[in-house]
Write an enzyme that holds these catalytic residues in place. Structure first.
Site, mmCIF file in Angstrom:
data_model
loop_
_atom_site.group_PDB
_atom_site.id
_atom_site.type_symbol
_atom_site.label_atom_id
_atom_site.label_comp_id
_atom_site.label_asym_id
_atom_site.label_seq_id
_atom_site.Cartn_x
_atom_site.Cartn_y
_atom_site.Cartn_z
ATOM 1 N N TYR A 27 11.789 4.300 -0.230
ATOM 2 C CA TYR A 27 10.625 4.624 -1.067
ATOM 3 C C TYR A 27 9.767 5.704 -0.409
ATOM 4 O O TYR A 27 8.566 5.531 -0.226
ATOM 5 C CB TYR A 27 9.801 3.367 -1.333
ATOM 6 C CG TYR A 27 10.648 2.192 -1.728
ATOM 7 C CD1 TYR A 27 11.346 2.187 -2.954
ATOM 8 C CD2 TYR A 27 10.785 1.092 -0.900
ATOM 9 C CE1 TYR A 27 12.140 1.113 -3.309
ATOM 10 C CE2 TYR A 27 11.580 0.011 -1.264
ATOM 11 C CZ TYR A 27 12.246 0.037 -2.458
ATOM 12 O OH TYR A 27 13.023 -1.021 -2.813
ATOM 13 N N HIS B 98 0.784 5.727 0.961
ATOM 14 C CA HIS B 98 0.131 6.914 1.507
ATOM 15 C C HIS B 98 0.751 8.120 0.822
ATOM 16 O O HIS B 98 1.954 8.126 0.539
ATOM 17 C CB HIS B 98 0.387 7.050 3.011
ATOM 18 C CG HIS B 98 -0.075 5.894 3.824
ATOM 19 N ND1 HIS B 98 -1.406 5.620 4.047
ATOM 20 C CD2 HIS B 98 0.623 4.940 4.477
ATOM 21 C CE1 HIS B 98 -1.502 4.543 4.811
ATOM 22 N NE2 HIS B 98 -0.275 4.115 5.089
ATOM 23 N N HIS C 111 0.841 -1.199 0.000
ATOM 24 C CA HIS C 111 0.000 0.000 0.000
ATOM 25 C C HIS C 111 0.875 1.247 0.000
ATOM 26 O O HIS C 111 2.091 1.141 0.137
ATOM 27 C CB HIS C 111 -0.975 0.008 1.193
ATOM 28 C CG HIS C 111 -0.341 0.211 2.523
ATOM 29 N ND1 HIS C 111 0.374 -0.773 3.185
ATOM 30 C CD2 HIS C 111 -0.293 1.293 3.338
ATOM 31 C CE1 HIS C 111 0.802 -0.310 4.343
ATOM 32 N NE2 HIS C 111 0.416 0.959 4.463
#
Length: 152
Positions: free
Chosen positions: A146, A61, A59
């Site tokens: 990342y 954000h 996932h």
């Protein structure tokens, strides 16, 4: 079918959570170059600001700053997801995926939160950067490759 009512605010600052259909994999970090290309192409076509972004294995954000007069972040996410998915093997497909010509890689929706003020904005930018620590991937935000925490 669900009908989602989104705020009609243009130029908003928005926090997003976007997830893969299958939790627990590492597709996003393994294919981070493809994700970066999908974001760059979409951003060039339909500009938006990136205040923070963190990509985790399954996932991500981010905090976006939409241009004045523009509130169409849904199209941007559709383009990013579809561009990323091109060339990747499909995930497990259901009939609904086939009807919609989806590849079964992403959760269909995303979670969004329109940021209310500067404090809310700062809290969500921090949340993005601290998230790899929260998940136990690294000891410090700076150790996660990342993440926009590395940007000046």
């Amino acid at each position: 079918m669900s009908s989602y009512l989104r705020p009609k605010v243009t130029g908003a600052r928005i926090f997003f959570t976007v997830c893969l259909a299958e939790a627990g994999g590492d597709l996003l970090t393994r294919e981070v170059a493809a994700l970066r290309r999908a974001v760059a192409v979409t951003k060039a076509e339909r500009p938006f600001g990136i205040a923070a972004w963190v990509v985790l294995p399954d996932h991500m954000h981010c905090v976006w700053e939409m241009p004045t007069g523009d509130r169409d972040y849904g199209t941007r996410w559709r383009l990013i997801k579809s561009r990323f998915s091109m060339g990747l093997p499909t995930g497990p497909l259901r009939q609904s995926h086939l009807r919609r010509q989806e590849r079964g890689i992403w959760q269909r929706r995303f979670w969004e939160h329109h940021l209310r003020d500067d404090r809310d904005f700062a809290n969500h930018v921090d949340y993005c950067h601290v998230n790899p620590v929260k998940h136990g991937f690294v000891a410090r935000p700076e150790d996660w490759p990342y993440s926009s925490v590395h940007r000046p």
